[in-house]
Design an enzyme around this catalytic site. Structure first.
Site, PDB file in Angstrom:
ATOM      1  CG  HIS A 103     -14.181  37.841  44.149  1.00 52.07           C
ATOM      2  ND1 HIS A 103     -15.127  37.686  45.154  1.00 52.07           N
ATOM      3  CD2 HIS A 103     -14.329  36.769  43.341  1.00 52.07           C
ATOM      4  CE1 HIS A 103     -15.799  36.567  44.961  1.00 52.07           C
ATOM      5  NE2 HIS A 103     -15.343  35.995  43.850  1.00 52.07           N
ATOM      6  CG  HIS A 105     -14.173  35.685  38.722  1.00 52.57           C
ATOM      7  ND1 HIS A 105     -13.643  34.506  39.185  1.00 52.57           N
ATOM      8  CD2 HIS A 105     -15.183  36.008  39.578  1.00 52.57           C
ATOM      9  CE1 HIS A 105     -14.301  34.126  40.264  1.00 52.57           C
ATOM     10  NE2 HIS A 105     -15.230  35.017  40.524  1.00 52.57           N
TER      11      HIS A 105
END
Length: 142
Positions: A103, A105
């Protein structure tokens, strides 16, 4: 490197087993707001493929995630009237990774305003829902 765990929290979100404040979705990526944002509009961009992190993701999937991260960054700059954006991506525990599904950010930033510490404070659900709606609308319009 340990194997990908299909029961990590982000895999459960991708399968619809857990809720999220969705901002964007296509056939290869999902974007939702962090429930413990470091700044307003803190979004997470994930590939739908089962990748633990940058060390095992398919290059095309990683490129797509970064393409979407750029779109989220541009929308976040507009929606949150940001002065800049912080992009972070962590790999393995020693690199700061906590959830072991790749992932990225994307955090809109205001000049002179420090980010909150990681995982320090849950945001109110109604605030996250309103932010996700604004960010999604801006991304659709782009």
């Amino acid at each position: 490197m340990p194997a990908y765990d299909p029961n990590n929290i982000f895999a459960k979100i991708l399968r619809g087993e857990l809720p999220c404040n969705k901002v964007y979705e296509d056939d290869r990526a999902l974007v939702f707001l962090d429930i413990m944002p470091r700044a307003p509009g803190h979004a997470l961009v994930l590939p739908k493929s089962p990748a633990r992190n940058v060390l095992d993701v398919a290059p095309d999937d990683f490129a797509h995630v970064m393409k979407i991260a750029q779109k989220v960054a541009k929308a976040g700059m507009q929606v949150f009237e940001a002065d800049g954006v912080t992009i972070q991506q962590f790999n393995e525990s020693a690199g700061g990774q906590v959830v072991f599904h790749l992932h990225v950010h994307v955090i809109p930033r205001k000049e002179g305003v420090m980010m909150k510490p990681p995982a320090s404070e849950k945001e109110k659900p109604e605030i996250l829902a309103a932010q996700a709606k604004k960010l999604a609308a801006t991304m659709q319009a782009a």
